[in-house]
Design an enzyme around this catalytic site. Structure first.
Site, PDB file in Angstrom:
ATOM      1  N   ASP A 127       0.993  -1.133  -0.009  1.00 21.13           N
ATOM      2  CA  ASP A 127      -0.114  -0.085   0.095  1.00 21.13           C
ATOM      3  C   ASP A 127       0.770   1.045  -0.081  1.00 21.13           C
ATOM      4  OD1 ASP A 127      -2.256   1.687   0.061  1.00 21.13           O
ATOM      5  OD2 ASP A 127      -3.219   0.675   1.851  1.00 21.13           O
ATOM      6  N   TRP A 128       0.235   2.499  -0.391  1.00 23.17           N
ATOM      7  CA  TRP A 128       1.053   3.579  -0.633  1.00 23.17           C
ATOM      8  C   TRP A 128       1.567   3.961   0.609  1.00 23.17           C
ATOM      9  CZ3 TRP A 128       0.235   1.196  -4.563  1.00 23.17           C
ATOM     10  CH2 TRP A 128       0.117   1.686  -5.803  1.00 23.17           C
TER      11      TRP A 128
END
Length: 818
Positions: free
Chosen positions: A224-225
């Site tokens: 995930d970012w």
């Protein structure tokens, strides 16, 4: 893997390997021109393919949110929606769509509950398999997320989820297992949170032992970012790609870790091969640039979005045949969500729709064809903050979006912008320094537009920003959020509290709007929102009630919106915000045929329900919101939805009430296996509306449930049949649900679990025999000591019904040991 991948992996330098395992920017992998390796583009998200721009880019088709798709109980339809989303992704030049979200809806207050399909692992799993299959059949890879137990937004970067092992396997990992083993998902997204104290991005047991070792996952794990928190532990655990770029922990740090002996190059090579295999699978291994992004408003996508939205609408209550609307000459439409299209929740799932139909517009268009008058009175507003100023009230600019944004390579806006962009609404989020500006150096922006006030009076303006901001209206300073900013919750907790002021404006007299923004912390994302609200009448409530009193039926559209329900922040209250409950109660008292439409992605309190004639859950239905709602209200389409979650009477009744938010950065799962509807059964708590509930305009009759065999060996499926008849004079849809319960002593388990379901559309008078398969897994449990699934011989009961609380036709099955 192909020999070509081995050859390329061997040809890469260590520095190139480090670069390849991290993003180049927000949405692209790194190209290696020396070896002809191209770059991969990915895109959010679950209900539309947004492309590379958070604001101002090409528009996209906006489909119903995850909870709405869950409410369809229709894998075939979800597969078609995913196929359309693949076409949308390709139109944006993306080969990986960051979807579906297959965490479970653990609490109604979860900020991303609207993104998830259901509270039940089996329903989520079946829809996940359908979505992944539909997407990947069109050549776009799925990225199933968020692995694992990212169920709430509270402290999501630091908190540790603490389910016991059996609960983890049987409940929270089950949808991911199905997406990997059955649908062969190309990628999996590792989550922000910790699991049992270890970040998911560096959780070797999760990413290597379970995902790859047990499930046979052959794809790539994408973080995930900004989720990656380490170098060597994350690579060693099998987190292949750090996103976004430039890298914080891979890249040069990876090279250093190998040279210092902290990380083996063999572990790096394993990740490199998986990333190269992904590039090969997505067709970008041979170089080239992603295609240019386009907005393609396809008629078939419009039709599918409308079909899916209507199939998701749940008719919760319908007293005295209040619906469908018939025999009416005047309809009052009221409520804060009536004249605006609240089509989606907040956060990374948001897209800029090609168009959006508000409930009022859809009802007016359908009513006009029937010669029915529609009157409208909004009632009191229900905004969390002042909503972003958008194109609806801005002076148009020929062949361009109405808001001009100049970007400057300086600490304050000046006279020489580096580049200029245009936006359709006054809200921007820059996760990284904008293109054309030096990374991690001070930068600034200036927004300009012309507002045309729709009415005279005191108009409210507001600013919230992750950075400095100030507002001028016709050159006069109105708001200063430059030096004395107070912390707030905007922009995922990075932004300021909202500051607001009122300005007297005259209807139709345009004013110049100018906002200065400066990012004084250039190593962090920047964000800016200019909010605007026209004057609200002091008697807004009374006007709505009077409109309802003078009509044959009243439709009250209430709910939440992307400010109330969003990624990055959990909801604080189970109640409808502001004065919406009061509005419903007063309208219902004024008009006995009051239909309440709940436009929200998760459950809300419904203490007014008994006063309503009918109630529907609209969810966040996508761009065709108003048309789909009108289709159902007027009876053109049967309400196809069934609840994918339980609507409780009180938030205190919910399974995770005592555990969310957590404490000491730990989120406990004290309900264990008794997630969702299983909790209400175990505690004998009556819900407001049960899991699986949903009414039809048609009337159905079920025959007795039959099984092909009364005795099966452990590990075998059970095939059941049931006759379903439409005993009414109109077509309709029914969802037959099978639940399994153990009747002889054994390991501790829920009273009953959903084991199979099927949705069927029947014409008036039609009868059909449905065949449903109860999988062997329904008669099994996770044996923690053996680290394996164990079939449990004994006597089991299978019951068919319309919800978890409306069951009949039970039959008994004997599962025998092999």
């Amino acid at each position: 893997m192909s020999s070509r991948i081995d050859t390329l992996a061997a040809a890469l330098t260590l520095e190139e390997k480090g670069a390849l395992l991290a993003g180049a920017d927000l949405w692209h992998s790194v190209a290696i021109p020396r070896l002809g390796i191209g770059r991969l583009r990915v895109s959010d998200g679950p209900n539309g393919a947004r492309g590379t721009a958070f604001r101002g880019g090409p528009t996209s088709a906006c489909f119903p949110c995850g909870a709405a798709l869950g409410a369809t109980w229709n894998p075939a339809l979800v597969e078609r929606v995913a196929g359309a989303l693949a076409e949308e992704a390709l139109a944006k030049g993306a080969r990986i769509l960051l979807a579906p979200t297959i965490n479970l809806q653990r609490t109604p207050l979860g900020g991303r509950t609207f993104e998830c399909y259901a509270e039940d692992p089996l329903l989520t799993a079946r829809l996940a398999v359908a979505f992944v299959g539909g997407l990947q059949a069109r050549g776009v890879g799925a990225c199933v997320k968020h692995f694992a137990c990212n169920d709430v937004e509270w402290e999501r970067h630091r908190a540790s989820a603490e389910p016991d092992e059996r609960t983890l396997r049987e409940v929270y990992l089950a949808p991911f297992e199905a997406a990997v083993r059955e649908a062969r998902a190309w990628t999996v997204m590792s989550a922000y949170n910790r699991l049992h104290g270890t970040h998911c991005t560096e959780h070797a047991r999760l990413l290597t032992d379970v995902l790859r070792g047990e499930w046979g996952f052959a794809g790539a794990v994408i973080s995930d970012w900004l989720a990656v928190q380490s170098t060597a532990p994350s690579i060693a655990a099998g987190n292949d790609l750090e996103m976004p770029g430039p890298p914080r922990h891979y890249g040069a740090k990876l090279v250093d870790a190998v040279k210092r002996g902290e990380l083996s190059e063999a572990a790096v090579d394993a990740c490199v091969r998986r990333v190269l295999a992904l590039l090969e699978r997505t067709g970008v291994l041979d170089g080239g640039e992603p295609d240019a992004e386009r907005a393609i408003d396809r008629p078939e996508h419009r039709a599918l979005a409308r079909e899916a939205a209507a199939d998701a609408i749940v008719l919760l209550r319908n007293e005295r045949a209040a619906l469908p609307l018939a025999g009416v000459r005047r309809i009052a439409v009221v409520g804060p969500n009536a004249d605006r299209a609240v089509t989606q929740g907040g956060g990374s799932a948001r897209v800029a729709p090609h168009y959006a139909i508000a409930p009022l517009d859809g009802i007016r268009a359908r009513a006009a064809r029937a010669g029915v008058e529609v009157v409208f009175a909004r009632g009191p507003s229900a905004h969390r903050g002042v909503p972003a100023l958008d194109a609806a009230h801005l002076a148009p600019v020929p062949d361009a979006l109405p808001i001009e944004v100049d970007l400057f390579a300086s600490a304050e806006p000046g006279d020489a912008p580096v580049r200029t962009e245009r936006m359709r609404e006054a809200e921007a989020f820059w996760l990284q320094t904008p293109d054309g500006l030096a990374p991690k150096q001070p930068w600034s922006a200036r927004l300009r537009a012309r507002l045309v006030p729709p009415e005279s009076g005191a108009h409210r303006f507001a600013l919230a920003s992750a950075g400095k901001s100030r507002l001028r209206v016709d050159g006069r300073a109105v708001l200063d959020n430059w030096d004395d900013r107070q912390p707030g919750t905007s922009f995922f907790g990075l932004g300021s509290a909202e500051v607001a002021a009122e300005v007297e404006l005259r209807a139709g007299v345009a004013v110049e709007i100018e906002v200065d923004f400066a990012q004084d912390r250039p190593h962090l994302p920047g964000g800016l929102r200019l909010g605007w609200l026209p004057p609200e009448p002091a008697d807004a409530m009374e006007r709505a009630v009077e409109a309802a009193r003078g009509a044959d039926a009243a439709v009250v559209v209430v709910g939440l919106d992307p400010d109330w329900e969003t990624e990055g922040r959990d909801r604080e209250s189970f109640s409808l915000p502001k004065r919406q409950d009061e509005l419903v109660a007063k309208v219902a008292a004024a008009n006995p045929r009051t239909i309440v439409v709940v436009n929200a992605g998760s459950p809300v309190a419904m203490d007014w329900i008994d006063a309503s004639a009918a109630a529907l859950q609209l969810w966040y239905p996508g761009q065709e919101s108003g048309n789909a709602l009108a289709d159902v209200l007027f009876g053109d389409v049967d309400p196809g939805g069934r609840l994918p979650l339980t609507i409780p009477v009180r938030i205190e009744d919910t399974p995770a009430f005592l555990d969310v938010p957590g404490d000491d950065l730990r989120i406990r799962y004290s309900e264990g296996l008794f997630a969702g509807h299983r909790w209400y059964d175990a505690r004998a708590i009556a819900p407001r509306f049960a899991f699986g509930h949903g009414l039809s305009y048609a009337r159905f009759e079920h025959g007795p449930l039959r099984a092909a065999q009364a005795r099966v060996a452990a590990g075998d499926d059970v095939v059941c049949e049931i006759d379903v008849a439409n005993a009414s004079a109109r077509a309709g849809k029914e969802v037959v649900q099978l639940y399994v319960a153990r009747t002889t002593p054994g390991v501790r388990r829920p009273l009953r679990t959903l084991a199979a379901f099927e949705k069927v559309a029947l014409a008036a008078g039609e009868r059909r025999t449905l065949r449903l398969t109860v999988p062997a897994r329904a008669f099994s449990y996770w044996d923690v000591a053996a680290n394996a699934w164990r079939a449990e011989p004994g006597t089991w009961e299978i019951a068919a019904g319309r919800s978890s609380r409306e069951l009949s036709s039970p039959l008994r099955i004997e599962v025998t040991a092999r």
